[in-house]
Motif scaffolding. Sequence first.
Motif, short mmCIF file in Angstrom:
data_model
loop_
_atom_site.label_atom_id
_atom_site.label_comp_id
_atom_site.label_asym_id
_atom_site.label_seq_id
_atom_site.Cartn_x
_atom_site.Cartn_y
_atom_site.Cartn_z
N ASP A 1 -1.51 -34.86 39.58
CA ASP A 1 -3.58 -34.63 39.59
C ASP A 1 -3.87 -34.11 40.40
N VAL A 2 -2.99 -33.49 41.39
CA VAL A 2 -4.20 -32.04 42.18
C VAL A 2 -2.71 -30.94 42.20
N PHE A 3 -3.26 -30.09 42.82
CA PHE A 3 -2.84 -28.77 42.96
C PHE A 3 -1.96 -28.68 43.57
N ASN A 4 -0.45 -28.23 44.47
CA ASN A 4 0.75 -29.26 44.76
C ASN A 4 0.86 -27.20 45.58
N VAL A 5 1.46 -26.98 46.57
CA VAL A 5 2.31 -25.67 46.75
C VAL A 5 3.69 -26.02 48.04
N ILE A 6 4.60 -25.99 47.00
CA ILE A 6 5.68 -25.84 48.19
C ILE A 6 5.91 -24.41 48.75
N ASN A 7 5.51 -25.13 49.88
CA ASN A 7 6.29 -24.06 51.30
C ASN A 7 8.16 -23.60 51.62
N PRO A 8 9.06 -23.66 51.38
CA PRO A 8 10.31 -23.86 51.84
C PRO A 8 10.58 -23.82 53.11
N GLU A 9 9.71 -22.34 53.51
CA GLU A 9 10.92 -21.63 54.55
C GLU A 9 10.05 -22.91 55.66
N LYS A 10 8.72 -23.34 55.57
CA LYS A 10 8.21 -24.78 56.37
C LYS A 10 8.09 -26.05 56.26
N ASN A 11 8.93 -25.94 54.93
CA ASN A 11 9.43 -26.86 54.67
C ASN A 11 8.34 -28.46 54.76
N THR A 12 7.32 -27.12 54.38
CA THR A 12 5.74 -28.08 53.86
C THR A 12 5.48 -28.65 52.14
N LEU A 13 4.88 -29.59 52.22
CA LEU A 13 4.19 -29.87 50.72
C LEU A 13 2.24 -29.89 51.10
N GLU A 14 1.78 -28.74 50.86
CA GLU A 14 -0.01 -28.59 50.36
C GLU A 14 -1.18 -29.28 49.59
N LYS A 15 -1.25 -30.58 49.53
CA LYS A 15 -1.48 -30.86 47.98
C LYS A 15 -3.67 -29.82 48.34
N PHE A 16 -4.18 -29.66 47.50
CA PHE A 16 -5.79 -29.06 46.76
C PHE A 16 -5.92 -29.52 45.94
N GLU A 17 -7.38 -29.96 45.75
CA GLU A 17 -8.47 -30.26 45.27
C GLU A 17 -7.95 -29.61 43.50
N LEU A 18 -7.43 -30.14 42.23
CA LEU A 18 -7.37 -29.05 41.13
C LEU A 18 -8.59 -28.94 41.12
N LEU B 1 1.25 -26.18 35.27
CA LEU B 1 1.34 -24.97 35.74
C LEU B 1 2.50 -25.07 36.83
N ILE B 2 4.08 -24.12 36.19
CA ILE B 2 4.77 -24.43 37.47
C ILE B 2 5.36 -22.83 37.36
N CYS B 3 5.31 -22.32 38.44
CA CYS B 3 5.77 -20.88 38.76
C CYS B 3 6.34 -20.74 40.42
N ASN B 4 7.03 -19.68 40.24
CA ASN B 4 7.13 -19.83 42.16
C ASN B 4 6.82 -17.87 42.35
N ASN B 5 6.65 -17.72 43.54
CA ASN B 5 7.52 -16.69 43.87
C ASN B 5 8.00 -16.08 44.93
N GLN B 6 7.90 -15.47 46.05
CA GLN B 6 8.82 -15.54 46.97
C GLN B 6 9.07 -15.78 47.87
N GLU B 7 7.54 -16.60 48.44
CA GLU B 7 7.27 -17.31 49.11
C GLU B 7 7.21 -19.38 48.87
N LYS B 8 6.28 -19.37 48.31
CA LYS B 8 5.97 -20.60 47.55
C LYS B 8 6.66 -20.55 46.22
N THR B 9 5.86 -22.24 46.03
CA THR B 9 6.36 -22.40 44.52
C THR B 9 5.04 -23.56 44.12
#
Length: 457
Positions: free
Chosen positions: A239-256, A226-234
């Motif tokens: 092995d986990v669920f990843n969320v890139i927030n370019p504006e905040k320059n953060t990588l958040e990881k969540f349980e899958l 699953l690789i998709c973008n909206n206007q704010e995040k990727t």
Amino acid sequence: MRNLILLLLLFCLLPFTTKAQKIEFNGEFLLFREAKTKQPVLIINDSLVYKGNAMRRIAFKHTEYPAKLQEYKFFNIDTKTYLVHEGCGPVLEYRNDSIVRIDNSFLHRNQYRAVRFVYNKEIYFYGGYGLFTFKNILTKYDFQTREWLEVKTFSEVPMETSAGAFSYLINDDLYVFGGNTKDETKVEGAKQFDNTIWRLHLPTMQWSCQGKVSGISKLEYLSNRLICNNQEKTYFITDVFNVINPEKNTLEKFELKFYSLIFSNYFEGKNIICILSDDIKKTKYFAILPIITFKGKQLSTSTFITPLSNDHKIAFFLCSIIILLGLILLFIYRKKIQNKMKPFNGILYNQEKELFFYKSKPITVFDEQEKRLLLYLLEQNNQFVSLNNINQLFEHSYQPETISATVKRREQTVTRLLTKVSKITGIDEKELIVERKNSEDKRIKDLKILPNLLKME
């Protein structure tokens, strides 16, 4: 009898009018978002078409198109939907529930797994793989000529080739990282790209290194993820669920929370529109899933891009300069070696003997006027020459004459020379002369006669 006919007609139209609860299928498919209606469209095996969240079946109307629809990727520009072959080339438009081909191109098969994006209402492909090579080219589709053009980009260091890279677009900047590149140690195969992230500033087409991506252990091409973008995040899955927030320059990881083999997807609001795999039935099916279906408990938050330190920047700059100089020296060396090894396959003039040779055999068929023209061309060192200068070679100093007589003598001499050289070398006469307009006076022609075919020893 009349009632029976009506029942049969209703039965035939039933697939087009009923609401399907779950579309299950095997085989090939194309899933995309129609820009005008913002509805999903699913085409199965290039024959069955379903549209809308309820997946109502509609008629399949289309003009001719190359390859199969499963090989196409969709692009939304304003209210129009375009389908472009994944290897670059053919462009289709989905309009009024019909597929219409709109390009004058062909199947390039040269940029599979390229970074694909829309900027200023134009479709771009960057990098990719095809014809046994990885690419670092940027191409765009020209809607006026209906052809693809290569777009020149600039970088302080040579850009590595790549395919299957991650990317996202923020305003005028394209960010690219990960993917695969050529493994020089193997005849076939690829290696994982390093974790450097690059930015392409699209107004100037200038590449720059932004630093290193941290927090992601696997940056290679992830098939069926699953690789998709909206206007704010990727969003993407390892092995986990990843969320890139370019504006905040953060990588958040969540349980899958949920994982299934994902064949195709796009983002709509807070939902993922996708095709999933039913491992029990061994089929595929259409689904609309909220993002929280995948996203579980938060595990961590970290910095996504780590900028290069000053020491790293200096080292990176020095390494870049060394690599660039090395490439330049290698190019010069190879050029010299090639020139030495490659035999000259043209007409050679021996100054001592005052003779012209071809393949070590003397040429005796040239008359004096032709020799005079050949010697003049040798002096010009394979450059374009003006017709006025050539005319001077054929003027009689001992008696006045009209310009038309001089021009006629010049044309006859050039024609005879080209005919003789063509018979000697086997090269077509059309290839023995190149014309262009004079840069100072457009009425005058410049000529390059026997290009790269004359040499003096």
